[in-house]
Every structure is written in structure tokens, then in C-alpha cells.
Design a protein around this motif. Structure first.
Motif, PDB file in Angstrom:
ATOM      1  N   GLN A   1      43.302  25.318  48.208  1.00 46.02           N
ATOM      2  CA  GLN A   1      42.184  25.730  49.031  1.00 46.02           C
ATOM      3  C   GLN A   1      41.144  26.494  48.217  1.00 46.02           C
ATOM      4  OE1 GLN A   1      43.109  28.489  52.254  1.00 46.02           O
ATOM      5  NE2 GLN A   1      43.057  26.766  53.667  1.00 46.02           N
ATOM      6  N   ILE A   2      41.602  27.323  47.284  1.00 49.42           N
ATOM      7  CA  ILE A   2      40.705  28.134  46.472  1.00 49.42           C
ATOM      8  C   ILE A   2      39.776  27.250  45.649  1.00 49.42           C
ATOM      9  CG2 ILE A   2      40.594  29.644  44.445  1.00 49.42           C
ATOM     10  CD1 ILE A   2      43.181  30.932  45.473  1.00 49.42           C
ATOM     11  N   ASN A   3      40.341  26.236  45.026  1.00 45.06           N
ATOM     12  CA  ASN A   3      39.600  25.478  44.028  1.00 45.06           C
ATOM     13  C   ASN A   3      38.308  24.841  44.525  1.00 45.06           C
ATOM     14  OD1 ASN A   3      41.665  26.303  42.432  1.00 45.06           O
ATOM     15  ND2 ASN A   3      42.633  24.313  42.228  1.00 45.06           N
ATOM     16  N   PRO A   4      38.324  23.973  45.564  1.00 48.14           N
ATOM     17  CA  PRO A   4      37.072  23.327  45.955  1.00 48.14           C
ATOM     18  C   PRO A   4      36.014  24.290  46.479  1.00 48.14           C
ATOM     19  CG  PRO A   4      38.932  22.553  47.297  1.00 48.14           C
ATOM     20  CD  PRO A   4      39.472  23.518  46.319  1.00 48.14           C
ATOM     21  N   HIS A   5      36.423  25.237  47.320  1.00 49.01           N
ATOM     22  CA  HIS A   5      35.469  26.186  47.909  1.00 49.01           C
ATOM     23  C   HIS A   5      34.856  27.070  46.827  1.00 49.01           C
ATOM     24  CE1 HIS A   5      33.695  28.816  50.910  1.00 49.01           C
ATOM     25  NE2 HIS A   5      34.228  29.848  50.282  1.00 49.01           N
ATOM     26  N   PHE A   6      35.715  27.641  45.999  1.00 52.73           N
ATOM     27  CA  PHE A   6      35.255  28.524  44.925  1.00 52.73           C
ATOM     28  C   PHE A   6      34.425  27.747  43.912  1.00 52.73           C
ATOM     29  CE2 PHE A   6      36.061  30.588  40.782  1.00 52.73           C
ATOM     30  CZ  PHE A   6      35.476  31.816  41.047  1.00 52.73           C
ATOM     31  N   LEU A   7      34.866  26.538  43.568  1.00 49.85           N
ATOM     32  CA  LEU A   7      34.149  25.715  42.596  1.00 49.85           C
ATOM     33  C   LEU A   7      32.745  25.375  43.097  1.00 49.85           C
ATOM     34  CD1 LEU A   7      34.186  24.113  39.956  1.00 49.85           C
ATOM     35  CD2 LEU A   7      35.192  22.200  41.201  1.00 49.85           C
ATOM     36  N   PHE A   8      32.633  25.031  44.376  1.00 48.89           N
ATOM     37  CA  PHE A   8      31.336  24.698  44.956  1.00 48.89           C
ATOM     38  C   PHE A   8      30.356  25.855  44.792  1.00 48.89           C
ATOM     39  CE2 PHE A   8      28.487  24.884  48.648  1.00 48.89           C
ATOM     40  CZ  PHE A   8      27.836  23.666  48.533  1.00 48.89           C
ATOM     41  N   ASN A   9      30.798  27.074  45.148  1.00 48.28           N
ATOM     42  CA  ASN A   9      29.930  28.248  45.044  1.00 48.28           C
ATOM     43  C   ASN A   9      29.586  28.571  43.596  1.00 48.28           C
ATOM     44  OD1 ASN A   9      29.818  28.718  47.826  1.00 48.28           O
ATOM     45  ND2 ASN A   9      31.711  29.898  47.804  1.00 48.28           N
ATOM     46  N   ALA A  10      30.583  28.451  42.714  1.00 51.33           N
ATOM     47  CA  ALA A  10      30.361  28.756  41.300  1.00 51.33           C
ATOM     48  C   ALA A  10      29.366  27.778  40.681  1.00 51.33           C
ATOM     49  CB  ALA A  10      31.682  28.713  40.543  1.00 51.33           C
TER      50      ALA A  10
ATOM     51  N   GLU B   1      38.342  29.739  32.338  1.00 48.40           N
ATOM     52  CA  GLU B   1      39.493  30.657  32.295  1.00 48.40           C
ATOM     53  C   GLU B   1      40.243  30.648  33.620  1.00 48.40           C
ATOM     54  OE1 GLU B   1      38.719  34.634  31.013  1.00 48.40           O
ATOM     55  OE2 GLU B   1      37.274  33.982  29.499  1.00 48.40           O
ATOM     56  N   ILE B   2      39.500  30.636  34.701  1.00 48.10           N
ATOM     57  CA  ILE B   2      40.107  30.671  36.026  1.00 48.10           C
ATOM     58  C   ILE B   2      40.958  29.438  36.270  1.00 48.10           C
ATOM     59  CG2 ILE B   2      39.575  30.529  38.503  1.00 48.10           C
ATOM     60  CD1 ILE B   2      37.084  32.292  37.807  1.00 48.10           C
ATOM     61  N   PHE B   3      40.429  28.267  35.962  1.00 52.77           N
ATOM     62  CA  PHE B   3      41.174  27.045  36.224  1.00 52.77           C
ATOM     63  C   PHE B   3      42.290  26.833  35.206  1.00 52.77           C
ATOM     64  CE2 PHE B   3      37.547  26.333  38.910  1.00 52.77           C
ATOM     65  CZ  PHE B   3      38.136  25.746  40.016  1.00 52.77           C
ATOM     66  N   ARG B   4      42.131  27.385  34.011  1.00 49.63           N
ATOM     67  CA  ARG B   4      43.219  27.342  33.039  1.00 49.63           C
ATOM     68  C   ARG B   4      44.421  28.125  33.573  1.00 49.63           C
ATOM     69  NH1 ARG B   4      40.752  29.599  29.072  1.00 49.63           N
ATOM     70  NH2 ARG B   4      39.776  27.676  28.351  1.00 49.63           N
TER      71      ARG B   4
ATOM     72  N   LEU C   1      45.708  40.138  36.510  1.00 47.27           N
ATOM     73  CA  LEU C   1      44.495  40.945  36.585  1.00 47.27           C
ATOM     74  C   LEU C   1      43.405  40.414  35.667  1.00 47.27           C
ATOM     75  CD1 LEU C   1      45.819  44.613  36.900  1.00 47.27           C
ATOM     76  CD2 LEU C   1      45.099  43.014  38.692  1.00 47.27           C
ATOM     77  N   GLU C   2      43.778  39.803  34.556  1.00 48.95           N
ATOM     78  CA  GLU C   2      42.785  39.169  33.683  1.00 48.95           C
ATOM     79  C   GLU C   2      42.132  37.987  34.409  1.00 48.95           C
ATOM     80  OE1 GLU C   2      42.508  37.070  29.249  1.00 48.95           O
ATOM     81  OE2 GLU C   2      44.355  38.085  29.885  1.00 48.95           O
ATOM     82  N   PHE C   3      42.952  37.223  35.100  1.00 48.83           N
ATOM     83  CA  PHE C   3      42.455  36.106  35.908  1.00 48.83           C
ATOM     84  C   PHE C   3      41.521  36.610  37.014  1.00 48.83           C
ATOM     85  CE2 PHE C   3      43.759  34.199  40.090  1.00 48.83           C
ATOM     86  CZ  PHE C   3      42.897  33.108  40.068  1.00 48.83           C
TER      87      PHE C   3
END
Length: 223
Positions: free
Chosen positions: A26-35, A59-62, A79-81
């Protein structure tokens, strides 16, 4: 009774793992769209910022790929992520969003369930600071006394309605499956020794996780 209790925990964890995968997806498409929208806006006005945001996004997707099948991560890695995640959000909101991460040195190598802090941060952003027209703050901290680990996420958003602040996240309206998933995972791993609370303190909404440190090695090795 003991067998039933063990089976109940196993079923709870299985359901929580399935929900965790759903949360990641769920995070990936929504967050990716905004980014990507933020990056597109910077390509002409601020190319350096666009490049930096792309690197943060990588970095986030890695991280999500690396830990997609793992249940446990070091707190410092999580926390780095989260730091990269928040920097991308800052690209969208600019000076309206301020963040602070304070990690006690003794907590950096401690293991936590993957994405559990990220869920709290995303919740603080989605239901908190994103609703503000003025300055938003998100603060994250971790401390330990050697036997327990406390992780706290605070935001100065408008907060929850009164019925959302009860002791059981499962019965709070509007918080989605994220907070319920946190409670279920903590209960599945630690029983009554793990803890999760959320409360309103002045202008701050404070969400806190408590994990017993002494049990971590046993719990990780048993999964």
C-alpha cells in the motif's frame, strides 16, 4: 490451555504478517505517486533538489525490497529508512514540515519488528501534520533501561477524536489496520510483556511502543 494460547499467538502473527505485506504494498504506489510529483516540480526550478529526492527515493525502496521478507531489523536501519522517508515528504511540504529523530546510542543495535516504527510515522503524517496549514512537527525517540526498549513518535497535528484514544487500537475509528497490526504483532511476539499506547498530551499526539529487550534473541531465533 497452553497449546491453545500458543496456537492463538501463531494465528495472530500469521494474520499480522499478511497485513504487513499489504501495508508494504500500500505504501509504495501512494507514496511513489506523491514523490514523483514533487520530483517533477523540481526538475526545472531546483534540479539539485530533484536529484537528491530521487536518491532518497532509491534508499527507501532499497530498504523495502531488502526487508520485504524479514520480520526483524535493527532499530538504526529502520530509523535511517524513516529519515529518508521524511526527507521526501519535506520535498513536498517544504518548510511546513520539521522533523527530529533522537536515538539513544544503546538502542541502535536492538532488533524490532520491521516497519513497525514506519507505520507510526506514516500515521502521524497522514492523520496529523498533513492536516495542518501551519508548521508541522514529527518527533521520534528511542530509549532503553537495558530490559525494555521504548520508541515514541509524536506529532502536533489535530489529534484523534476521544473515541480513538481508548486502550484498544482495534476499536478506534479512522486509524486503519496499521495500528491494529502493531498491537497484534507485539502481542504475538511478546504477549503481555509488549506494549502499545497512544494519547493526547497538550498539542501533541504521542504514540509509544514498548519491547522487552531481554527476550529479543529468543524471539528472533524462534521465528
Amino acid at each position: 490451555q497452553r497449546k491453545r494460547d500458543i496456537r492463538e499467538k501463531e494465528l495472530l502473527l500469521d494474520a499480522s504478517k499478511a497485513r504487513l505485506k499489504a501495508l508494504r504494498a500500500q505504501i509504495n504506489p501512494h507514496f511513489l505517486f506523491n514523490a514523483l510529483n514533487a520530483i517533477a516540480s523540481f526538475t526545472k526550478t531546483d534540479p539539485d533538489r530533484a536529484e537528491t529526492t530521487v536518491e532518497l527515493l532509491s534508499e527507501i525502496f532499497r530498504y523495502t525490497l531488502k526487508y520485504s521478507e524479514r520480520e526483524w531489523v535493527k532499530l538504526s536501519d529502520e530509523l535511517e529508512f524513516i529519515s529518508a522517508y521524511l526527507e521526501v515528504e519535506k520535498a513536498r511540504f517544504g518548510k511546513r514540515l520539521s522533523t527530529e529523530i533522537s536515538m539513544e546510542a544503546e538502542t541502535s543495535e536492538l532488533l524490532i519488528p520491521a516497519m513497525i516504527v514506519q507505520t507510526l510515522v506514516e500515521n502521524a503524517f497522514k492523520h496529523g501534520v498533513s492536516k495542518l496549514k501551519n508548521q508541522g512537527f514529527i518527533k521520534i525517540s528511542s530509549v532503553t533501561d537495558g530490559t525494555k526498549l521504548w520508541i515514541t513518535v509524536c506529532d502536533n497535528g489535530p489529534g484523534f477524536e476521544d473515541d480513538m484514544l481508548g486502550p484498544d487500537p482495534e476499536h478506534r475509528s479512522g486509524t486503519g489496520m496499521g495500528l491494529q497490526n502493531i498491537q497484534n504483532r507485539l502481542k504475538g511476539y511478546f504477549g503481555i510483556d509488549g506494549g502499545f499506547s497512544i494519547r493526547r498530551e497538550g498539542q501533541w499526539t504521542e504514540a509509544r511502543i514498548m519491547i522487552p529487550v531481554v527476550e529479543q534473541a529468543t524471539q528472533v531465533l524462534s521465528r
